[in-house]
Design an enzyme around this catalytic site. Structure first.
Site, PDB file in Angstrom:
ATOM      1  N   LYS A  75       0.846  -1.199   0.000  1.00  0.00           N
ATOM      2  CA  LYS A  75       0.000   0.000   0.000  1.00  0.00           C
ATOM      3  C   LYS A  75       0.879   1.246   0.000  1.00  0.00           C
ATOM      4  CE  LYS A  75      -4.008   1.948   2.474  1.00  0.00           C
ATOM      5  NZ  LYS A  75      -4.918   1.810   3.636  1.00  0.00           N
ATOM      6  N   SER A 150      -9.924   1.710   2.622  1.00  0.00           N
ATOM      7  CA  SER A 150      -9.081   2.494   1.745  1.00  0.00           C
ATOM      8  C   SER A 150      -8.004   1.693   1.017  1.00  0.00           C
ATOM      9  CB  SER A 150      -8.397   3.589   2.546  1.00  0.00           C
ATOM     10  OG  SER A 150      -7.488   3.032   3.476  1.00  0.00           O
ATOM     11  N   SER A 174     -10.191  -0.428   6.804  1.00  0.00           N
ATOM     12  CA  SER A 174      -9.538  -0.248   5.502  1.00  0.00           C
ATOM     13  C   SER A 174      -8.846  -1.487   4.935  1.00  0.00           C
ATOM     14  CB  SER A 174      -8.535   0.904   5.568  1.00  0.00           C
ATOM     15  OG  SER A 174      -9.214   2.131   5.502  1.00  0.00           O
TER      16      SER A 174
END
Lengths: 273, 225
Positions: A75, A150, A174
């Site tokens: 990420k 997210s 997330s």
């Protein structure tokens, strides 16, 4: 692409080299990215170089760990030295960290091959990955839908087999939400189990890094590799890390109640709240 | 199973898949109990006070001086700060910085931030009570499956509601995972959330693994057109 154990077996039996596995992942990323947009940056050259090192270790007869040569997505709110880390924000568009986060450092040492940095809602604030300043990631099951957020890029990349596993961060869901929306396994560990050093902070008392995988076993292997105390994170817990993947059984064990005495662990550890 | 997560707003296909997963656990020998976490529903408003508060402090560092974007249009320091931040941050980030700054400001701190911290403790106590009775909690990961792009971008509240079931876990600092447990009529995946007690990752993964091995959901792969 196969599970971690399958890929590890292929490497050990020399059925495939780490470079071949990395190249296959990069080819798939290049073929799918025009539709999926899960990656903000693909680190192809670096991946091949990392894979070459794993192949050299195997050729030299050195023992390799389970994660050696395994393609992984990271990420883009985890600092990676020399590789742009944007948090999907214009304000960090040109930011290249001078240091490596603890989790990516551990994965590097384990020989995992980073194929790229995955898309997210800007600073991990959102539930659909539509808040990225650069691109909207599609859900591999239906390209007109969102992947959740997210960590939508990491979830979509794993669901689409662009990489075997990925890392995300979870502040309010997330990791688990995009895992649910993309049909993969996603886990948020206990606060403090995984070091947050090098994770760009959103809400520090809630943020935690965790794994994405296509199976529980792969998630367990990845969690084991990133968990553990780190003096660089003052909220990191001093606990022993068991081998999460070693004792997985296909049945529910009776007598789980032995865990119950941990009820007051928080207080003993002096954790939050 | 957490009673409060099976209420209003839960999509039918999600409820059905999660109830089937619970039956699966029962057939594997698990003792299924309905548990109440009455403060679970306060998780969302509590989170949207605490998280923006922390974010407003954490994001103060992006001022155009140390790293990242710096506007070229400013002619003095203050305008460099404000213009860099105006240009660099997106709408949702700005919203959370503003909410966070507001709830931390003098006069509102006690009413919002302090109160939210107290509610956070109450939510944690709900979980502590639940784990006196059971080993693992089970509920949907989300009240719905993946929606269409653009469908909720104009309505932040409907977007925030997606995190209804996951947020209380962060507030309590607990481990939890989502594992595939089915598909809806449109072929979109459904996730089952398993929540464990503090530092019980090993047990949580064991329970998830046993469920996964007894089902076929994780073997299905998306066919990308």
């Amino acid at each position: 692409m196969g599970s971690i154990r399958e890929l590890n077996q292929q490497l050990l039996t020399k059925e495939r080299s780490a470079v071949e596995i990395a190249q296959a992942a990069i080819d798939r990323i290049q073929a799918l990215e025009p539709k999926l947009h899960s990656f903000l940056c693909v680190t192809a050259e670096r991946a091949i170089e990392q894979a070459r090192q794993v192949d050299a270790q195997i050729a030299a007869g050195e023992a390799i760990g389970l994660l050696a040569g395994i393609p992984i997505g990271i990420k883009d709110n985890l600092c990676t030295k020399g590789v742009p880390t944007t948090c999907a924000s214009k304000i960090l568009q040109n930011f290249v960290p001078p240091y490596e986060s603890t989790v990516t450092q551990k994965l590097k040492v384990a020989g995992a091959v980073m194929v790229g940095k995955t898309n997210l809602d800007e600073f991990a604030m959102g539930s659909s990955t539509e808040n990225s300043a650069f691109q909207t990631t599609a859900n591999p099951w239906d390209l007109t839908r969102i992947p959740g957020g997210s960590s939508g890029g990491s979830a979509a990349a794993v669901a689409a087999d662009e990489c075997a596993i990925a890392l995300g961060s979870d502040t309010g869901g997330s990791i688990r939400l995009p895992a649910s929306f993309c049909g993969v396994v996603g886990m948020k560990p206990t606060y403090g189990l995984v070091s947050r050093y090098g994770l760009v902070a959103y809400a520090s008392s809630l943020d935690q890094i965790g794994p994405f995988a296509r199976s529980v076993e792969d998630a367990a292997i990845l969690l084991g590799a990133i968990a553990g105390h780190d003096p660089k994170d003052s909220t990191s817990l001093k606990v022993e890390i068991p081998d999460y993947a070693a004792n997985l059984k296909p049945e529910l064990k009776p007598g789980l109640a032995r865990w119950r005495d941990s009820r007051n662990l928080w207080r003993r550890l002096g954790g939050c709240g | 199973m957490i009673r409060e997560t099976f209420g209003e707003g839960l999509e039918g296909a999600v409820e059905e898949a999660v109830r089937k997963a619970i039956e699966q656990f029962a057939s594997m020998g698990a003792e299924v109990q309905e548990i109440s976490c009455p403060r679970f529903r306060y998780g969302l408003p509590t989170y949207y006070i605490i998280a923006p508060s922390e974010a407003s402090a954490n994001l103060a560092r992006y001022d155009g001086v140390k790293y990242g974007l710096r506007t070229e249009e400013a002619d003095n320091l203050m305008s460099m700060y404000t213009q860099t931040r105006a240009q660099g941050f997106g709408a949702e980030v700005k919203r959370r910085i503003m909410v966070g700054t507001y709830v931390l400001s003098a006069g509102y701190y006690d009413a919002y931030y302090l109160k939210a911290q107290k509610v956070r403790t109450l939510i944690k106590q709900d979980f502590e009570r639940a784990f006196e009775q059971v080993d693992v909690l089970v509920c949907p990961t989300a009240p719905n499956t993946a929606f269409k792009a653009g469908e909720r971008t104009e309505d932040p509240i409907s977007m925030y509601l997606t995190d209804l079931m996951t947020i209380p876990v962060n507030l309590a600092g607990l481990p939890a995972l989502s594992v595939p447990c089915g598909f809806d009529a449109q072929g979109m995946p459904i996730g089952l959330q398993l929540i464990g007690n503090v530092l019980q990752e090993e047990q949580l993964l064991q329970v998830a693994y046993a469920y996964e091995q007894a089902t076929e959901w994780h073997k299905q792969m998306a066919a990308i057109e």
